[in-house]
Design a protein around this motif. Structure first.
Motif, PDB file in Angstrom:
ATOM      1  N   GLY A  48      15.194  36.980  38.436  1.00 42.07           N
ATOM      2  CA  GLY A  48      14.745  35.857  37.612  1.00 42.07           C
ATOM      3  C   GLY A  48      15.781  35.475  36.570  1.00 42.07           C
ATOM      4  O   GLY A  48      16.028  34.288  36.330  1.00 42.07           O
ATOM      5  N   LEU A  49      16.432  36.481  35.957  1.00 43.31           N
ATOM      6  CA  LEU A  49      17.481  36.164  34.988  1.00 43.31           C
ATOM      7  C   LEU A  49      18.629  35.426  35.665  1.00 43.31           C
ATOM      8  O   LEU A  49      19.184  34.468  35.122  1.00 43.31           O
ATOM      9  N   LEU A  50      18.957  35.845  36.882  1.00 47.59           N
ATOM     10  CA  LEU A  50      20.013  35.145  37.617  1.00 47.59           C
ATOM     11  C   LEU A  50      19.613  33.694  37.854  1.00 47.59           C
ATOM     12  O   LEU A  50      20.435  32.776  37.748  1.00 47.59           O
ATOM     13  N   ALA A  51      18.330  33.479  38.181  1.00 51.19           N
ATOM     14  CA  ALA A  51      17.849  32.112  38.405  1.00 51.19           C
ATOM     15  C   ALA A  51      18.021  31.281  37.138  1.00 51.19           C
ATOM     16  O   ALA A  51      18.422  30.112  37.186  1.00 51.19           O
ATOM     17  N   MET A  52      17.732  31.912  35.985  1.00 50.55           N
ATOM     18  CA  MET A  52      17.897  31.193  34.720  1.00 50.55           C
ATOM     19  C   MET A  52      19.353  30.787  34.518  1.00 50.55           C
ATOM     20  O   MET A  52      19.650  29.681  34.067  1.00 50.55           O
ATOM     21  N   LEU A  53      20.271  31.698  34.873  1.00 52.06           N
ATOM     22  CA  LEU A  53      21.695  31.375  34.731  1.00 52.06           C
ATOM     23  C   LEU A  53      22.059  30.178  35.613  1.00 52.06           C
ATOM     24  O   LEU A  53      22.822  29.293  35.213  1.00 52.06           O
ATOM     25  N   ILE A  54      21.496  30.144  36.832  1.00 52.43           N
ATOM     26  CA  ILE A  54      21.773  29.013  37.724  1.00 52.43           C
ATOM     27  C   ILE A  54      21.307  27.715  37.079  1.00 52.43           C
ATOM     28  O   ILE A  54      22.016  26.705  37.068  1.00 52.43           O
ATOM     29  N   ARG A  55      20.089  27.765  36.497  1.00 54.49           N
ATOM     30  CA  ARG A  55      19.553  26.528  35.916  1.00 54.49           C
ATOM     31  C   ARG A  55      20.318  26.130  34.656  1.00 54.49           C
ATOM     32  O   ARG A  55      20.441  24.952  34.360  1.00 54.49           O
ATOM     33  N   VAL A  56      20.844  27.107  33.914  1.00 52.66           N
ATOM     34  CA  VAL A  56      21.680  26.765  32.757  1.00 52.66           C
ATOM     35  C   VAL A  56      22.923  26.030  33.246  1.00 52.66           C
ATOM     36  O   VAL A  56      23.313  24.989  32.717  1.00 52.66           O
ATOM     37  N   LEU A  58      23.385  24.305  35.938  1.00 56.15           N
ATOM     38  CA  LEU A  58      23.156  22.988  36.537  1.00 56.15           C
ATOM     39  C   LEU A  58      22.479  22.007  35.581  1.00 56.15           C
ATOM     40  O   LEU A  58      22.267  20.855  35.942  1.00 56.15           O
ATOM     41  N   ALA A  59      22.131  22.464  34.373  1.00 53.42           N
ATOM     42  CA  ALA A  59      21.372  21.589  33.472  1.00 53.42           C
ATOM     43  C   ALA A  59      22.172  20.358  33.075  1.00 53.42           C
ATOM     44  O   ALA A  59      21.613  19.281  32.897  1.00 53.42           O
ATOM     45  N   THR A  60      23.486  20.497  32.944  1.00 54.94           N
ATOM     46  CA  THR A  60      24.299  19.375  32.513  1.00 54.94           C
ATOM     47  C   THR A  60      25.478  19.195  33.465  1.00 54.94           C
ATOM     48  O   THR A  60      25.914  20.164  34.090  1.00 54.94           O
ATOM     49  N   PRO A  61      25.993  17.979  33.603  1.00 57.81           N
ATOM     50  CA  PRO A  61      27.161  17.780  34.462  1.00 57.81           C
ATOM     51  C   PRO A  61      28.406  18.420  33.855  1.00 57.81           C
ATOM     52  O   PRO A  61      28.489  18.611  32.642  1.00 57.81           O
ATOM     53  N   HIS A  62      29.360  18.737  34.684  1.00 60.71           N
ATOM     54  CA  HIS A  62      30.628  19.352  34.273  1.00 60.71           C
ATOM     55  C   HIS A  62      30.392  20.562  33.380  1.00 60.71           C
ATOM     56  O   HIS A  62      31.105  20.792  32.408  1.00 60.71           O
ATOM     57  N   SER A  63      29.396  21.349  33.709  1.00 61.98           N
ATOM     58  CA  SER A  63      29.073  22.493  32.876  1.00 61.98           C
ATOM     59  C   SER A  63      30.205  23.515  32.915  1.00 61.98           C
ATOM     60  O   SER A  63      30.787  23.793  33.967  1.00 61.98           O
ATOM     61  N   PHE A 433       2.455  27.743  36.396  1.00 63.04           N
ATOM     62  CA  PHE A 433       2.102  26.676  37.332  1.00 63.04           C
ATOM     63  C   PHE A 433       2.845  25.386  36.982  1.00 63.04           C
ATOM     64  O   PHE A 433       3.520  24.785  37.822  1.00 63.04           O
ATOM     65  N   VAL A 434       2.755  24.985  35.724  1.00 66.11           N
ATOM     66  CA  VAL A 434       3.409  23.748  35.308  1.00 66.11           C
ATOM     67  C   VAL A 434       4.929  23.883  35.438  1.00 66.11           C
ATOM     68  O   VAL A 434       5.605  23.027  36.019  1.00 66.11           O
ATOM     69  N   GLY A 435       5.451  24.986  34.933  1.00 67.93           N
ATOM     70  CA  GLY A 435       6.901  25.189  34.976  1.00 67.93           C
ATOM     71  C   GLY A 435       7.429  25.162  36.395  1.00 67.93           C
ATOM     72  O   GLY A 435       8.437  24.515  36.683  1.00 67.93           O
ATOM     73  N   PHE A 436       6.733  25.824  37.300  1.00 60.69           N
ATOM     74  CA  PHE A 436       7.190  25.867  38.677  1.00 60.69           C
ATOM     75  C   PHE A 436       7.272  24.461  39.271  1.00 60.69           C
ATOM     76  O   PHE A 436       8.277  24.072  39.865  1.00 60.69           O
ATOM     77  N   HIS A 437       6.197  23.708  39.096  1.00 61.45           N
ATOM     78  CA  HIS A 437       6.168  22.396  39.751  1.00 61.45           C
ATOM     79  C   HIS A 437       7.164  21.431  39.139  1.00 61.45           C
ATOM     80  O   HIS A 437       7.779  20.636  39.851  1.00 61.45           O
ATOM     81  N   VAL A 438       7.350  21.495  37.830  1.00 62.75           N
ATOM     82  CA  VAL A 438       8.363  20.627  37.218  1.00 62.75           C
ATOM     83  C   VAL A 438       9.739  20.965  37.793  1.00 62.75           C
ATOM     84  O   VAL A 438      10.497  20.095  38.223  1.00 62.75           O
ATOM     85  N   THR A 439      10.037  22.259  37.843  1.00 63.77           N
ATOM     86  CA  THR A 439      11.356  22.681  38.325  1.00 63.77           C
ATOM     87  C   THR A 439      11.616  22.185  39.735  1.00 63.77           C
ATOM     88  O   THR A 439      12.646  21.594  40.036  1.00 63.77           O
ATOM     89  N   PHE A 440      10.662  22.452  40.622  1.00 63.42           N
ATOM     90  CA  PHE A 440      11.000  22.289  42.030  1.00 63.42           C
ATOM     91  C   PHE A 440      10.621  20.924  42.586  1.00 63.42           C
ATOM     92  O   PHE A 440      11.228  20.485  43.564  1.00 63.42           O
ATOM     93  N   LEU A 469      18.250  18.169  34.354  1.00 67.30           N
ATOM     94  CA  LEU A 469      17.827  18.655  33.042  1.00 67.30           C
ATOM     95  C   LEU A 469      16.326  18.933  33.044  1.00 67.30           C
ATOM     96  O   LEU A 469      15.874  19.978  32.561  1.00 67.30           O
ATOM     97  N   ILE A 470      15.551  18.003  33.632  1.00 69.04           N
ATOM     98  CA  ILE A 470      14.098  18.220  33.731  1.00 69.04           C
ATOM     99  C   ILE A 470      13.822  19.515  34.482  1.00 69.04           C
ATOM    100  O   ILE A 470      13.013  20.352  34.072  1.00 69.04           O
ATOM    101  N   SER A 471      14.537  19.692  35.591  1.00 72.62           N
ATOM    102  CA  SER A 471      14.337  20.885  36.407  1.00 72.62           C
ATOM    103  C   SER A 471      14.649  22.149  35.602  1.00 72.62           C
ATOM    104  O   SER A 471      13.916  23.139  35.671  1.00 72.62           O
ATOM    105  N   SER A 472      15.715  22.102  34.811  1.00 75.17           N
ATOM    106  CA  SER A 472      16.073  23.295  34.034  1.00 75.17           C
ATOM    107  C   SER A 472      15.049  23.580  32.945  1.00 75.17           C
ATOM    108  O   SER A 472      14.699  24.741  32.705  1.00 75.17           O
ATOM    109  N   VAL A 473      14.550  22.512  32.313  1.00 78.89           N
ATOM    110  CA  VAL A 473      13.512  22.715  31.293  1.00 78.89           C
ATOM    111  C   VAL A 473      12.293  23.358  31.943  1.00 78.89           C
ATOM    112  O   VAL A 473      11.721  24.336  31.441  1.00 78.89           O
ATOM    113  N   GLY A 474      11.906  22.815  33.118  1.00 77.14           N
ATOM    114  CA  GLY A 474      10.770  23.385  33.849  1.00 77.14           C
ATOM    115  C   GLY A 474      10.989  24.852  34.146  1.00 77.14           C
ATOM    116  O   GLY A 474      10.080  25.676  34.005  1.00 77.14           O
ATOM    117  N   SER A 475      12.215  25.206  34.520  1.00 78.93           N
ATOM    118  CA  SER A 475      12.459  26.591  34.905  1.00 78.93           C
ATOM    119  C   SER A 475      12.312  27.519  33.705  1.00 78.93           C
ATOM    120  O   SER A 475      11.912  28.665  33.852  1.00 78.93           O
TER     121      SER A 475
END
Lengths: 827, 173
Positions: A48-56, A58-63, A433-440, A469-475
């Protein structure tokens, strides 16, 4: 003896050693089930922590958060950890903990094997985590396609960690699968026929059989790729007669059944929990079992749908597209049976039920996008985009994580004997539930806009910024929810107050005991004639604690239970379990030494480790030997049963049979690979064929014919009271002859480094030689047992087990020799 | 899902279990998905067959060879010509692209023109596409190929008939 005295006496017999040292020597499924689950959830947090790193990232372009080298490791490890170190072990842990309790017996079939599997999992998983901490984790994507992962394009040690670490972990999956299969088939309460089994046991049985037939192709693929990386055997190099498509076939031959290996146990949890939450019984038990069996079969015919874009002819695609849509039917049967169950009953919105509703909502959407990608033209567009990533998370999170959370909350009182106190769980569910659906949901969308999976970054002009960004917030909402669930569980374990037994008013057998479950599980074994035993006999728990069932009197410090006939559940034999021992952890440490030596290329310690494993295995089995003949034992209620060592089909025989099933799948996949390379790979025919030899073929086949006949004769002689020694020696001679022919094939394999044909010959010969070595070792073991007086007409169980191995070795040996020699003999 | 919501309503009179079983499992579980999925499958297969290369005699033949991280294109109509990173095709004519790779697996994907097809070492996969309008189309490789993957893109330029003839003669437009 009253109930309390019985409890004390049985606890003394069954308990593990005191303190943390007990963890290393315990063989009790109560401990090991918990250890499996805790370890699996540790890896869940890591993933799960690795997933968070992925979403960080991808949250912004040219990260600039992580460079591509690190990012590639992060997403590869996220997939690997979640699939191999979280999902499968969670099933294993849950099944190990629950099955004996649901089936009405005291432990699983092979307690020491459970422990060995756990330690292989813990050590193998740690290897991967250590690799990650040092920044040398695998980085080729979780399905590791060569040639990207071959030595030329990935020269570092990263890919080796995956291939060797995962193979090490797979040992535990195979061990658990053998264990679960034999336990469900043979270790049940008296009179519990197959049709009276709790539904979870059916799901566990089907899943275990799928692991036995689904994992071997992956193990074979990993072995071949590692052989290519370490020794230059070119199985996947196209210019040397290999083909990278072979990996894809082997991988998905495992990978698709894997999806159902993950989903079916979750479906088992739902089928168990849902009726209890709805105050009713499961609708269509028989239909659900048939649907699960159908799913298991169909799932092996789907693997090519992961390869729709590899240029397979359209006729082939049509077949696999049809199979992929067809698989939705048995899934639909199960879903509608569950909805029907809800209509039939009166659903109550307890926390587990919320998670089940989360499952329905999420999984149905995942199923619908699944039907979308089963349509070939659509898949050609969506393949390898974020749409697929979103789809697979809907299926896996919806189809596994939600049901597992439902199961966790449902069985938590059983693990702890406590009542839930804080109401964090409901809030946590809402966040998850909310976080999952927003993310994916967002991820589906960005995938349709063309975002490829696995890209480390993207440009602002791609137009994906807001959605990502929406997806990362959801995650992050999702992550907070999951963290709250974990906090809730920990708070529950340490602070809540004691609850009553069977808080849900469930009707399955695991609630007919004090909670937390005692080390001995049942004080006496029930007779089960109903599918819902606790609704037929609400006071069953009390009567069992009073010792009114079978084996109600502890004696001789024995850990004893019964084994039954597979179909009818008629008691068949009396089983004595081994006690606490450090042998499993020691053996898995030596097994780990073997894998580490390969990884670090310390080849001189490899034979040392192999010898160590063989020595410990010898000691392991030797410890089960009995010096005296065993009389029939009284087990209560006027029933007397023979000891398991005095029957022809002992639990060990069944375990061997299922282990060899997995082995045969491995061998079949190897033959498939040979045929695939021969017919599909571009670089054929090879420059030189194997030179056939009538002499070697003759010696090998005669040996393969002699050995099984001799061992069969030895079994018969032993049963009629004669001396089996000479014929066992004769069988050994046959094995040696076969071993000679196989070793010679290895030795004479033509230029294995220069063409995949020679490499395949080498591996086939190696397979045969390895198995003759095992059969030889077993024959030697049997000889030593006979010499030391451990066998007799009464104590005969070892003979059929050795016989099985010898027959298997001979059969595969003949196929190997024919495959090697015949092409050269036929003009 | 609507059914799911309704199940919370207390149904006053539940029928015989066997009848419920046949409605839920045979009706909703077997017949309903079988009909829908059968139709969907047939539709998908027909479309898929139409998208696959037919024996079009007037198809333009080009080859695309991937390597980390560039695409090289050659043209059957002008054997001496090779372009890197940009594929030139005529608009309004079917084009057969023979796709392969010199190193690891890649995938040829021009989302607006066709689905993706993998470039696999030692194998040649043929993709049929057709651009209706002249113009420039973006393409990407859609199979993870290690560090550098995200920037692995290319362009497809669809020419008018005149522009295509010029291109084949080696004259820039």
């Amino acid at each position: 003896m009253n109930a309390l005295e019985r409890h004390r006496k049985l606890t003394e017999i069954w308990a593990s050693d005191k303190g943390f040292k007990g963890w290393f020597s315990t063989v009790n499924h109560n401990d090991l089930g918990r250890m499996f689950l805790v370890t699996a959830f540790f890896f869940f947090i890591v993933g799960g922590l690795l997933a968070m790193l992925i979403r960080v990232q991808l949250a912004t372009p040219h990260s600039a958060f992580a460079g591509p080298e690190i990012y590639n490791q992060i997403f590869t490890m996220h997939g690997t950890v979640m699939m191999f170190l979280f999902a499968i072990p969670t099933f294993e842990g849950l099944a190990i903990y629950l099955l004996p309790k649901m089936l009405g017996t005291r432990d699983l079939a092979f307690p020491r094997l459970t422990a060995y599997g756990f330690w292989c999992y813990a050590f193998g998983g740690s290897m991967l985590i250590v690799a990650m901490l040092f920044g040398i984790a695998p980085d080729g994507g979780w399905f590791m396609y060569p040639p990207l992962t071959s030595a030329i394009h990935s020269p570092g040690i990263n890919a080796d960690f995956w291939l060797i670490g995962i193979t090490f972990v797979e040992i535990s999956a195979i061990a658990a699968a053998v264990e679960i299969t034999v336990s469900v088939l043979k270790y049940r309460a008296p009179s519990m026929s197959l049709a009276k089994m709790p539904i979870f046991a059916w799901y566990a049985l089907i899943t275990a059989l799928m692991i036995l037939t689904g994992f071997p192709p992956l193990i074979l693929g990993s072995v071949l790729l590692e052989l290519e990386r370490a020794f230059g055997l070119p199985f996947f190099q196209v210019d040397l007669g290999g083909d990278s498509l072979l990996w894809q076939h082997l991988f998905w031959l495992f990978g698709h059944p894997e999806v159902y290996i993950i989903f079916l146990p979750a479906a088992g949890v739902i089928s168990t929990v849902l009726p209890v939450m709805c105050r009713t019984t499961l609708l269509g038990y028989g239909w659900i079992v048939s649907a699960a069996v159908a799913l298991a079969f169909l799932s092996f015919g789907l693997w090519v749908h992961h390869m729709f874009t590899t240029g397979i002819p359209h006729m082939g695609l049509a077949f696999f597209s049809a199979a992929s849509t067809l698989v939705a039917v048995p899934t639909g049967v199960q879903i509608f049976a569950w909805i029907g169950t809800m209509w039939k009953g009166r659903p109550e919105l307890h926390l587990p039920m919320l998670h089940i509703l989360g499952f329905f909502f999420t999984f149905v959407i995942g199923g619908l996008t699944g039907v979308m990608v089963a349509v070939v033209p659509f898949d050609w567009q969506a393949h390898d985009t974020a749409f697929i990533t979103a789809h697979l998370h809907y299926v896996l999170f919806g189809g596994f994580v939600f049901p597992i959370f439902a199961g966790v909350y449902y069985w938590l009182p059983h693990f702890t004997g406590r009542k839930r106190f804080f109401c964090l769980g409901e809030l946590a569910f809402a966040l998850v539930f909310v976080g999952f659906h927003v993310t994916f949901l967002a991820m589906h969308w960005v995938g349709l806009l063309g975002q490829r999976r696995r890209i480390p970054t993207y440009a602002p002009e791609d137009g994906w910024t807001a959605i990502n960004l929406i997806s990362s917030v959801g995650s992050f909402i999702l992550a907070i929810g999951i963290a709250m669930i974990l906090v809730d569980v920990v708070l529950h374990i340490v602070t809540a107050h004691r609850g009553r037994r069977n808080p849900w008013n469930a009707t399955t057998l695991e609630w007919a005991m004090i909670t937390p479950a005692p080390a001995y599980t049942f004080a006496s074994l029930p007779r089960i004639t109903w599918r819902d035993p606790l609704s037929a006999e609400p006071d069953l728990a009390v009567s069992l604690a009073r010792g009114e069932g079978y084996l109600g009197t502890p004696r001789h410090n024995w850990r004893e239970t019964l084994a039954v006939d597979i179909a009818s559940g008629k008691p068949e034999m009396h089983v004595l379990y081994p006690a606490n021992t450090r042998l499993p952890i020691l053996m898995s440490a030596v097994t780990g030494l073997f894998f580490l030596s390969l990884l670090m290329k310390f080849y001189w310690t490899v034979p040392l480790a192999m010898g160590g494993v063989a020595f410990l295995a010898w000691k392991w089995v030797w410890g089960l030997g009995l010096r005296q003949d065993q009389a029939v034992q009284s087990v209560g209620h006027g029933l007397s049963l023979p000891n398991a060592a005095t029957v022809a089909r002992s639990p060990g025989w069944w375990g061997t049979a299922f282990l060899l099933t997995a082995n045969a799948t491995f061998f079949g996949a190897l033959l498939f690979g040979f045929a695939f390379l021969w017919t599909i790979a571009p670089g054929w025919p090879p420059p030189a064929w194997f030179t056939p030899s009538i002499f070697e073929l003759g010696v090998g086949i005669s040996g393969a014919a002699l050995a099984p006949l001799a061992i069969r004769h030895a079994t018969r002689v032993n049963e009629s009271g004669g001396t089996p020694f000479p014929t066992v020696i004769l069988a050994l001679c046959g094995i040696v002859a076969l071993g000679f022919a196989c070793a010679s094939l290895m030795w004479r394999a033509p230029t294995p480094n220069e063409h995949a044909y020679g490499a395949t010959m080498l591996v086939l010969g190696g397979y045969g030689t390895f198995h003759t070595a095992i059969s030889g070792l077993m024959g030697g073991f049997l000889t030593a047992q006979i010499r030391s007086g451990y066998t007799s007409a009464n104590r005969r169980a070892a003979f059929p087990i050795v016989g099985l191995w010898v027959k298997y070795t001979s059969a595969t040996g003949v196929i190997i020799l024919l495959a090697a020699h015949l092409p050269g003999l036929i003009p | 899902m609507i059914l799911l919501v309704f199940s919370f309503r207390r149904n006053s009179e539940s029928g015989v279990e066997a009848r419920q079983e046949s409605i839920w499992i045979l009706g909703f579980g077997l017949v309903f998905p079988a009909v829908i999925l059968g139709a969907l499958l047939a539709y998908g297969l027909v479309i898929g067959a139409q998208l696959s290369p037919q024996n079009g005699a007037n198809a333009v033949k080009v080859t695309a060879e991937a390597r980390r991280w560039e695409w090289r294109f050659t043209y059957a109509d002008a054997p001496a010509l090779e372009t890197t990173g940009t594929l030139h095709i005529p608009a309004g004519r079917p084009v057969d692209i023979a796709i392969t790779t010199a190193d690891v697996i890649h995938s040829f994907w021009v989302p607006r023109l066709a689905g993706k097809l993998d470039a696999i070492p030692g194998h040649i996969n043929t993709l049929r596409l057709e651009a209706d309008m002249p113009g420039t189309y973006k393409g990407v490789s859609a199979e993870f190929s290690g560090a550098g993957y995200e920037a692995f893109t290319f362009r497809v330029i669809a020419h008018t008939e005149a522009g295509w003839t010029k291109f084949l003669q080696g004259q820039p437009e």
